[in-house]
Scaffold this active site. Structure first.
Site, short mmCIF file in Angstrom:
data_model
loop_
_atom_site.label_atom_id
_atom_site.label_comp_id
_atom_site.label_asym_id
_atom_site.label_seq_id
_atom_site.Cartn_x
_atom_site.Cartn_y
_atom_site.Cartn_z
N PRO A 351 0.80 -1.23 0.00
CA PRO A 351 0.00 0.00 0.00
C PRO A 351 0.83 1.28 0.00
O PRO A 351 0.57 2.21 -0.78
CB PRO A 351 -0.83 -0.12 1.28
CG PRO A 351 -0.89 -1.58 1.55
CD PRO A 351 0.41 -2.14 1.08
N LYS A 352 1.85 1.35 0.86
CA LYS A 352 2.66 2.58 0.93
C LYS A 352 3.30 2.89 -0.42
O LYS A 352 3.21 4.01 -0.94
CB LYS A 352 3.76 2.41 1.99
CG LYS A 352 4.68 3.62 2.10
CD LYS A 352 6.05 3.25 2.63
CE LYS A 352 6.93 2.70 1.54
NZ LYS A 352 8.34 2.54 1.94
N MET A 353 3.90 1.87 -1.01
CA MET A 353 4.57 2.04 -2.29
C MET A 353 3.58 2.39 -3.40
O MET A 353 3.83 3.27 -4.24
CB MET A 353 5.30 0.74 -2.62
CG MET A 353 6.42 0.86 -3.65
SD MET A 353 7.20 -0.75 -3.92
CE MET A 353 7.83 -1.10 -2.27
N VAL A 370 2.74 6.11 3.75
CA VAL A 370 3.39 6.39 5.04
C VAL A 370 4.58 5.46 5.22
O VAL A 370 4.43 4.24 5.19
CB VAL A 370 2.39 6.20 6.20
CG1 VAL A 370 3.09 6.39 7.55
CG2 VAL A 370 1.22 7.17 6.07
#
Length: 472
Positions: A351-353, A370
């Site tokens: 998700p962050k990437m 984040v």
């Protein structure tokens, strides 16, 4: 005071039966023996243990119910564990001292029953059938967790002389039957409260943390003041992220598809790796030819040698090969257009990437990326209260305006890098900004020791002058 009338009659009958056996009066002996058994129900059979051993040896072993009594042992000869076992079999508390358990057993064994219906089988001299529905439970104390579950018995005929039938019958005979009965009673002992607890544990489902809807949480107090300070401190864009991050490294002159693919590769290499190392690996790949087709055609060993300085380079080599194949087969050498599709289709992309790639490559943001810097900083300044970066993302999205989602990663990751890796520079920028007191306070909140680092870099006088009327 307890009545001992049934026990007295039974013992008298047993004694007479023993003496009649010595006189070869077998019929009378059998009759008297069964009379003793009829007076004293089977669950009081241990009264034989108080008889003298010579008299016990005189009792016939052919007398059905009396055969069990010859194996009874005096309670005084039992060990502590044996008495505990007897207590458990009879539904009595098995705790306490040796004397307490022995007294408990003696009282239970010698106490008379209330009612018992025992029918002798017609024509059988070896066994009898007992109506267990009328047999009372042990009169001794019982623990609430251990009770003997009785079986359902059906009786045909309302008169006393009627024949009693049941779904099962207890036959007193050989010693093997006695052990089988004790075993069956042991199996009937259950702990209903324990079963209820286990059943409750299985059926109860673990509570899941409710998902935070964007815009549903009240923002922290004075968050805009701190946000504007970071914007001012990051205005020069001189953090490591600004020169070796996913936005600065890709080549724009090779077309949009190649640019977006290089953004994807830069973010995949950045996991658990410093930006300077990512920059070196990206430049090596660009010299080799950083396109989807070329990466797909490159041998894994060659690709691994080009990125061997980044963290987990063996795994990242496998991920790059798999991603290149997916992009060729499904996306015409382009990358998926949404973060959700990237997470679903591309190996090694979380998700962050995905949110950062979506932001940099397509200029839109459906979520906040984040990393560890942001997770640490936002917990330190009390903007969130979380234990993982994913929880930090959800809580941030709950109150942060969506127009800030695109820039927040670059802004605060760069601030975190400078506060940890470039302390002299960030201190000087804080002292020269429009609100130095607030800036120094923010640096202290994110873990930078202003006094110690100021002394190390020769900034003590400037810091003291700035803090002459304030404390940080």
């Amino acid at each position: 005071m307890r009545k001992s009338f049934p026990c007295t009659l039974s013992r008298t009958a047993v004694c007479i039966a023993a003496f009649t056996r010595q006189l070869n009066c077998k019929a009378l002996s059998l009759l008297l023996s069964r009379s003793a058994t009829r007076i004293l129900p089977p669950h009081r059979r241990f009264f034989y243990s108080s008889l003298p051993p010579p008299l016990l040896s005189m009792i016939s072993k052919d007398d059905g119910s009396l055969e069990e009594s010859t194996d009874a042992v005096n309670i005084s000869d039992q060990t502590y564990k044996e008495m505990q076992k007897m207590c458990k079999e009879r539904g009595l508390p098995a705790n306490g001292t040796t004397e307490a358990i022995r007294t408990r057993l003696v009282e239970d064994l010698t106490s008379p029953p209330t009612t018992a219906s025992i029918e002798l089988e017609v024509g059988s001299a070896e066994s009898y059938v007992m109506d267990e529905s009328k047999l009372p439970h042990n009169s001794g104390p019982q623990t609430p967790k251990k009770r003997i579950q009785t079986e359902q018995w059906s009786t045909s005929g309302g008169d006393e002389g009627g024949t009693t039938t049941s779904s099962s019958s207890l036959t007193l005979g050989a010693q093997a039957d006695t052990s089988a009965e004790a075993k069956s009673q042991e199996e009937k002992i259950t702990t209903p409260s324990r079963k209820k607890k286990l059943q409750k544990t299985k059926t109860s489902s673990s509570r899941k943390r409710p998902r935070i809807i964007p815009g549903s949480v009240d923002p922290p107090k004075n968050w805009e003041a701190l946000y504007s300070i970071v914007e001012e401190l990051r205005a020069d864009r001189t953090a490591p992220l600004d020169s070796d991050g996913g936005e600065a490294l890709p080549e724009r002159n090779l077309g949009d598809k190649v640019y977006r693919f290089q953004v994807l590769v830069a973010l995949m290499l950045s996991s658990q790796t410093k930006d300077a190392v990512v920059g070196d690996a990206m430049r090596a790949l660009q010299s080799h030819g950083l396109t989807v087709e070329n990466i797909h055609a490159t041998e894994s060993s060659v690709l691994n040698s080009l990125i061997n300085k980044v963290g987990f380079h063996n795994n990242k080599t496998k991920y790059l090969k798999k991603v290149a194949e997916v992009l060729i087969n499904e996306y015409d050498c382009d990358i998926p257009p949404t973060a959700d599709e990237m997470i679903k289709k591309l190996s090694g992309v979380g998700p962050k990437m995905a949110y950062i790639i979506e932001n940099v490559a397509f200029g839109k943001s459906t979520g906040i990326g984040v990393d560890t810097h942001m997770h640490r900083i936002f917990n330190n300044i009390k903007w969130v209260e979380s234990t993982t970066p994913e929880q930090t993302r959800e809580q941030l999205e709950g109150w942060l305006p969506k127009e800030k989602w695109i820039e927040i990663n670059m802004l605060w990751v760069g601030f975190g890098q400078e506060s940890q890796q470039q302390k002299s520079k960030i201190l000087k920028k804080a002292l020269s900004c429009s609100r130095p007191i607030e800036a120094l306070y923010l640096l202290k909140k994110v873990g930078l020791d202003v006094t110690k680092e100021g002394k190390k870099f020769g900034l003590t006088d400037e810091i003291n002058e700035c803090l002459s009327n304030n404390k940080v």
